[in-house]
Design a protein around this motif. Structure first.
Motif, PDB file in Angstrom:
ATOM      1  N   PRO A  72       1.128  -6.429   7.913  1.00  0.00           N
ATOM      2  CA  PRO A  72      -0.264  -6.295   8.333  1.00  0.00           C
ATOM      3  C   PRO A  72      -1.180  -6.092   7.130  1.00  0.00           C
ATOM      4  N   ALA A  73      -2.461  -6.282   7.348  1.00  0.00           N
ATOM      5  CA  ALA A  73      -3.458  -6.123   6.288  1.00  0.00           C
ATOM      6  C   ALA A  73      -3.493  -4.672   5.819  1.00  0.00           C
ATOM      7  N   GLY A  74      -3.989  -4.456   4.611  1.00  0.00           N
ATOM      8  CA  GLY A  74      -4.146  -3.108   4.082  1.00  0.00           C
ATOM      9  C   GLY A  74      -4.076  -3.022   2.568  1.00  0.00           C
ATOM     10  N   PRO A  75      -3.046  -3.620   1.918  1.00  0.00           N
ATOM     11  CA  PRO A  75      -2.941  -3.468   0.469  1.00  0.00           C
ATOM     12  C   PRO A  75      -4.130  -4.042  -0.308  1.00  0.00           C
ATOM     13  N   GLU A  76      -4.849  -4.980   0.276  1.00  0.00           N
ATOM     14  CA  GLU A  76      -6.007  -5.538  -0.429  1.00  0.00           C
ATOM     15  C   GLU A  76      -7.047  -4.470  -0.736  1.00  0.00           C
ATOM     16  N   SER A  77      -7.071  -3.383   0.042  1.00  0.00           N
ATOM     17  CA  SER A  77      -8.043  -2.313  -0.210  1.00  0.00           C
ATOM     18  C   SER A  77      -7.792  -1.652  -1.572  1.00  0.00           C
ATOM     19  N   PHE A  78      -6.536  -1.627  -2.034  1.00  0.00           N
ATOM     20  CA  PHE A  78      -6.238  -1.104  -3.367  1.00  0.00           C
ATOM     21  C   PHE A  78      -6.949  -1.930  -4.432  1.00  0.00           C
ATOM     22  N   PHE A  79      -6.857  -3.250  -4.341  1.00  0.00           N
ATOM     23  CA  PHE A  79      -7.459  -4.123  -5.353  1.00  0.00           C
ATOM     24  C   PHE A  79      -8.980  -4.083  -5.296  1.00  0.00           C
ATOM     25  N   LEU A  80      -9.532  -3.952  -4.103  1.00  0.00           N
ATOM     26  CA  LEU A  80     -10.984  -3.829  -3.980  1.00  0.00           C
ATOM     27  C   LEU A  80     -11.479  -2.540  -4.642  1.00  0.00           C
ATOM     28  N   ALA A  81     -10.712  -1.469  -4.512  1.00  0.00           N
ATOM     29  CA  ALA A  81     -11.114  -0.177  -5.069  1.00  0.00           C
ATOM     30  C   ALA A  81     -10.810  -0.040  -6.560  1.00  0.00           C
ATOM     31  N   TYR A  82      -9.670  -0.585  -7.028  1.00  0.00           N
ATOM     32  CA  TYR A  82      -9.212  -0.304  -8.389  1.00  0.00           C
ATOM     33  C   TYR A  82      -9.067  -1.538  -9.276  1.00  0.00           C
ATOM     34  N   GLY A  83      -9.277  -2.719  -8.742  1.00  0.00           N
ATOM     35  CA  GLY A  83      -9.110  -3.940  -9.532  1.00  0.00           C
ATOM     36  C   GLY A  83     -10.262  -4.176 -10.485  1.00  0.00           C
ATOM     37  N   GLU A  84     -10.044  -5.076 -11.416  1.00  0.00           N
ATOM     38  CA  GLU A  84     -11.062  -5.469 -12.376  1.00  0.00           C
ATOM     39  C   GLU A  84     -12.074  -6.379 -11.687  1.00  0.00           C
ATOM     40  N   LYS A  85     -13.326  -6.199 -11.980  1.00  0.00           N
ATOM     41  CA  LYS A  85     -14.380  -7.013 -11.377  1.00  0.00           C
ATOM     42  C   LYS A  85     -14.762  -8.151 -12.321  1.00  0.00           C
ATOM     43  N   GLY A  86     -14.658  -9.394 -11.849  1.00  0.00           N
ATOM     44  CA  GLY A  86     -15.123 -10.554 -12.604  1.00  0.00           C
ATOM     45  C   GLY A  86     -14.275 -10.873 -13.821  1.00  0.00           C
ATOM     46  N   GLY A  87     -14.255 -12.142 -14.166  1.00  0.00           N
ATOM     47  CA  GLY A  87     -13.560 -12.587 -15.365  1.00  0.00           C
ATOM     48  C   GLY A  87     -12.058 -12.458 -15.270  1.00  0.00           C
ATOM     49  N   GLU A  95      -1.185   4.112 -19.423  1.00  0.00           N
ATOM     50  CA  GLU A  95      -1.999   5.237 -18.974  1.00  0.00           C
ATOM     51  C   GLU A  95      -2.635   4.953 -17.617  1.00  0.00           C
ATOM     52  N   LYS A  96      -3.094   3.713 -17.399  1.00  0.00           N
ATOM     53  CA  LYS A  96      -3.726   3.378 -16.121  1.00  0.00           C
ATOM     54  C   LYS A  96      -2.689   3.400 -14.996  1.00  0.00           C
ATOM     55  N   PHE A  97      -1.502   2.857 -15.258  1.00  0.00           N
ATOM     56  CA  PHE A  97      -0.438   2.913 -14.246  1.00  0.00           C
ATOM     57  C   PHE A  97      -0.101   4.362 -13.895  1.00  0.00           C
ATOM     58  N   ASN A  98      -0.001   5.223 -14.915  1.00  0.00           N
ATOM     59  CA  ASN A  98       0.326   6.627 -14.672  1.00  0.00           C
ATOM     60  C   ASN A  98      -0.735   7.285 -13.795  1.00  0.00           C
ATOM     61  N   GLU A  99      -1.999   6.941 -14.013  1.00  0.00           N
ATOM     62  CA  GLU A  99      -3.088   7.499 -13.203  1.00  0.00           C
ATOM     63  C   GLU A  99      -3.011   7.032 -11.750  1.00  0.00           C
ATOM     64  N   LEU A 100      -2.446   5.846 -11.529  1.00  0.00           N
ATOM     65  CA  LEU A 100      -2.483   5.231 -10.206  1.00  0.00           C
ATOM     66  C   LEU A 100      -1.181   5.371  -9.405  1.00  0.00           C
ATOM     67  N   VAL A 101      -0.176   6.038  -9.944  1.00  0.00           N
ATOM     68  CA  VAL A 101       1.125   6.116  -9.261  1.00  0.00           C
ATOM     69  C   VAL A 101       0.978   6.644  -7.836  1.00  0.00           C
ATOM     70  N   ASP A 102       0.291   7.771  -7.662  1.00  0.00           N
ATOM     71  CA  ASP A 102       0.133   8.335  -6.320  1.00  0.00           C
ATOM     72  C   ASP A 102      -0.701   7.421  -5.428  1.00  0.00           C
ATOM     73  N   ILE A 103      -1.713   6.793  -6.015  1.00  0.00           N
ATOM     74  CA  ILE A 103      -2.576   5.892  -5.244  1.00  0.00           C
ATOM     75  C   ILE A 103      -1.783   4.668  -4.795  1.00  0.00           C
ATOM     76  N   LEU A 104      -0.947   4.119  -5.679  1.00  0.00           N
ATOM     77  CA  LEU A 104      -0.101   2.982  -5.305  1.00  0.00           C
ATOM     78  C   LEU A 104       0.807   3.365  -4.142  1.00  0.00           C
ATOM     79  N   GLY A 105       1.394   4.540  -4.215  1.00  0.00           N
ATOM     80  CA  GLY A 105       2.262   5.009  -3.143  1.00  0.00           C
ATOM     81  C   GLY A 105       1.529   5.123  -1.820  1.00  0.00           C
ATOM     82  N   ALA A 106       0.279   5.579  -1.853  1.00  0.00           N
ATOM     83  CA  ALA A 106      -0.524   5.685  -0.633  1.00  0.00           C
ATOM     84  C   ALA A 106      -0.798   4.310  -0.027  1.00  0.00           C
ATOM     85  N   HIS A 107      -0.719   3.256  -0.850  1.00  0.00           N
ATOM     86  CA  HIS A 107      -0.906   1.880  -0.384  1.00  0.00           C
ATOM     87  C   HIS A 107       0.436   1.182  -0.151  1.00  0.00           C
TER      88      HIS A 107
END
Length: 126
Positions: A72-87, A95-107
């Motif tokens: 089902p839909a849902g993981p795209e919300s991670f990229f909308l919130a934390y992905g790079e915009k444009g280009g 360091e960025k992966f370490n910051e996002l470990v818990d957030i990735l798990g929530a997704h």
């Protein structure tokens, strides 16, 4: 003139609750699907069942395009919130992966990098 082309792939991972599928619009991609590597071009469709280790990288020297589907839909919300915009996005440092470990798990995403996932990522051409 020598041109240095750097081709990187995303970090292989699994989705614990969603299937993922890709439809290649342009360019050529390499996919990790479990223990297989698959090359796909325009018009190809790649299906990844939930719980399957996977990743992809663009093999083309130019930007390429994929349609990505989650069921089902849902993981795209991670990229909308934390992905790079444009280009063209730069690879994420550790360091960025370490910051996002818990957030990735929530997704419902679990990173599963291997030692040789994207061997030969850098290529020289003329």
């Amino acid at each position: 003139m020598r041109l240095r082309v750097v081709r990187r792939g995303n970090v292989p991972h699994t989705h614990t609750k969603e299937d993922e599928a890709f439809y290649v619009l342009s360019g050529t991609f390499e996919f990790i699907n479990g223990d297989q590597k698959i090359t796909a071009g325009p018009g190809d469709f790649v299906y990844i069942p939930k719980g399957t280790r996977h990743g992809f990288k663009n093999l083309s020297p130019e930007p390429s395009r994929l349609l990505v589907f989650y069921t089902p839909a849902g993981p795209e919300s991670f990229f909308l919130a934390y992905g790079e915009k444009g280009g063209r996005p730069a690879p994420w440092p550790d360091e960025k992966f370490n910051e996002l470990v818990d957030i990735l798990g929530a997704h419902h995403m679990v990173l599963l990098p291997g030692d040789h996932d994207w061997e030969g990522q850098e290529a020289d051409g003329t």
